[in-house]
Design a protein around this motif. Structure first.
Motif, mmCIF file in Angstrom:
data_model
loop_
_atom_site.group_PDB
_atom_site.id
_atom_site.type_symbol
_atom_site.label_atom_id
_atom_site.label_comp_id
_atom_site.label_asym_id
_atom_site.label_seq_id
_atom_site.Cartn_x
_atom_site.Cartn_y
_atom_site.Cartn_z
ATOM 1 N N TRP A 58 0.825 -1.202 0.000
ATOM 2 C CA TRP A 58 0.000 0.000 0.000
ATOM 3 C C TRP A 58 0.866 1.261 0.000
ATOM 4 O O TRP A 58 0.587 2.199 -0.745
ATOM 5 C CB TRP A 58 -0.941 -0.031 1.203
ATOM 6 C CG TRP A 58 -1.985 1.043 1.225
ATOM 7 C CD1 TRP A 58 -2.855 1.370 0.212
ATOM 8 C CD2 TRP A 58 -2.301 1.917 2.303
ATOM 9 N NE1 TRP A 58 -3.685 2.395 0.605
ATOM 10 C CE2 TRP A 58 -3.368 2.741 1.889
ATOM 11 C CE3 TRP A 58 -1.785 2.070 3.584
ATOM 12 C CZ2 TRP A 58 -3.932 3.722 2.719
ATOM 13 C CZ3 TRP A 58 -2.350 3.035 4.402
ATOM 14 C CH2 TRP A 58 -3.408 3.860 3.974
ATOM 15 N N ALA A 59 1.923 1.291 0.810
ATOM 16 C CA ALA A 59 2.836 2.444 0.850
ATOM 17 C C ALA A 59 3.425 2.703 -0.534
ATOM 18 O O ALA A 59 3.511 3.855 -0.978
ATOM 19 C CB ALA A 59 3.946 2.220 1.874
ATOM 20 N N GLU A 60 3.830 1.646 -1.215
ATOM 21 C CA GLU A 60 4.375 1.793 -2.573
ATOM 22 C C GLU A 60 3.287 2.278 -3.531
ATOM 23 O O GLU A 60 3.518 3.173 -4.340
ATOM 24 C CB GLU A 60 4.966 0.464 -3.051
ATOM 25 C CG GLU A 60 6.241 0.104 -2.312
ATOM 26 C CD GLU A 60 6.729 -1.322 -2.575
ATOM 27 O OE1 GLU A 60 6.101 -2.066 -3.365
ATOM 28 O OE2 GLU A 60 7.768 -1.692 -1.964
ATOM 29 N N HIS A 61 2.092 1.720 -3.416
ATOM 30 C CA HIS A 61 0.968 2.061 -4.289
ATOM 31 C C HIS A 61 0.593 3.543 -4.175
ATOM 32 O O HIS A 61 0.307 4.188 -5.183
ATOM 33 C CB HIS A 61 -0.230 1.175 -3.950
ATOM 34 C CG HIS A 61 -1.466 1.482 -4.718
ATOM 35 N ND1 HIS A 61 -1.624 1.132 -6.040
ATOM 36 C CD2 HIS A 61 -2.608 2.117 -4.345
ATOM 37 C CE1 HIS A 61 -2.813 1.544 -6.459
ATOM 38 N NE2 HIS A 61 -3.426 2.141 -5.448
ATOM 39 N N ILE A 62 0.580 4.079 -2.955
ATOM 40 C CA ILE A 62 0.161 5.482 -2.776
ATOM 41 C C ILE A 62 1.348 6.452 -2.758
ATOM 42 O O ILE A 62 1.165 7.655 -2.583
ATOM 43 C CB ILE A 62 -0.754 5.675 -1.545
ATOM 44 C CG1 ILE A 62 -0.040 5.391 -0.225
ATOM 45 C CG2 ILE A 62 -2.013 4.834 -1.692
ATOM 46 C CD1 ILE A 62 -0.873 5.692 1.023
ATOM 47 N N GLY A 63 2.557 5.928 -2.942
ATOM 48 C CA GLY A 63 3.729 6.790 -3.107
ATOM 49 C C GLY A 63 4.325 7.351 -1.832
ATOM 50 O O GLY A 63 4.898 8.444 -1.856
ATOM 51 N N LEU A 64 4.229 6.621 -0.725
ATOM 52 C CA LEU A 64 4.842 7.102 0.517
ATOM 53 C C LEU A 64 6.354 6.908 0.436
ATOM 54 O O LEU A 64 6.826 5.809 0.179
ATOM 55 C CB LEU A 64 4.290 6.356 1.733
ATOM 56 C CG LEU A 64 2.790 6.460 1.981
ATOM 57 C CD1 LEU A 64 2.413 5.709 3.255
ATOM 58 C CD2 LEU A 64 2.322 7.901 2.051
#
Length: 149
Positions: free
Chosen positions: A78-84
């Motif tokens: 999820w972090a990778e998906h939303i660009g964190l």
């Protein structure tokens, strides 16, 4: 939790599998931003707002982190998906919701936490505590205003 109360210590893993120990951050403020579940729209907006304001928080001696009951692999994807890039998002997966329970924020019926912001001061005491409606993105202006005051 009440303002001025000692914040419970805990250790959770972040999206990269690294330990985050609350007591390691004495001398800094910590913003615990509880969100119900990864992969949901309002939670995404909540975490992106923290990421977008990360430098502002750093300049005010604050370490912001997200917390939900999702497992580490889900948090990582999820972090990778939303660009964190900077924000650490912590997994309160097992024991399920243990930290949310420590802070009085676990919703037993649904199996996830309230949406809430808890600001811990440099001495490990609660400086701000607010639960938000589950369908509402928390207002970071409240926290930033308090920090600048």
């Amino acid at each position: 939790m009440k303002i001025g109360e000692e914040a419970p210590d805990f250790v959770l893993r972040d999206q990269n599998g690294e330990d985050f120990r609350m007591s390691d951050f004495r001398g800094k403020k910590v913003l615990l931003s509880f969100h119900p579940l990864a992969w949901t729209g309002i939670c995404e907006k909540q975490m992106k707002a923290l990421e977008e304001n990360y430098e502002r928080f750093e300049s005010l001696n604050v370490v912001p982190v997200g917390i939900s009951v999702d497992a580490v692999p889900s948090k990582k994807a999820w972090a990778e998906h939303i660009g964190l890039k900077k924000l650490r998002i912590l997994s309160d997966f097992w024991p399920h919701g243990a930290v949310a329970k420590l802070y009085g924020l676990f919703r037993e019926k649904e199996g996830f936490s309230e949406r809430a912001n808890v600001l811990i001061d440099e001495e490990g005491k609660v400086a701000f505590f607010k639960v938000y409606p589950i369908r509402e993105v928390p207002d970071l202006g409240e926290i930033l205003g308090l920090l600048k005051a």
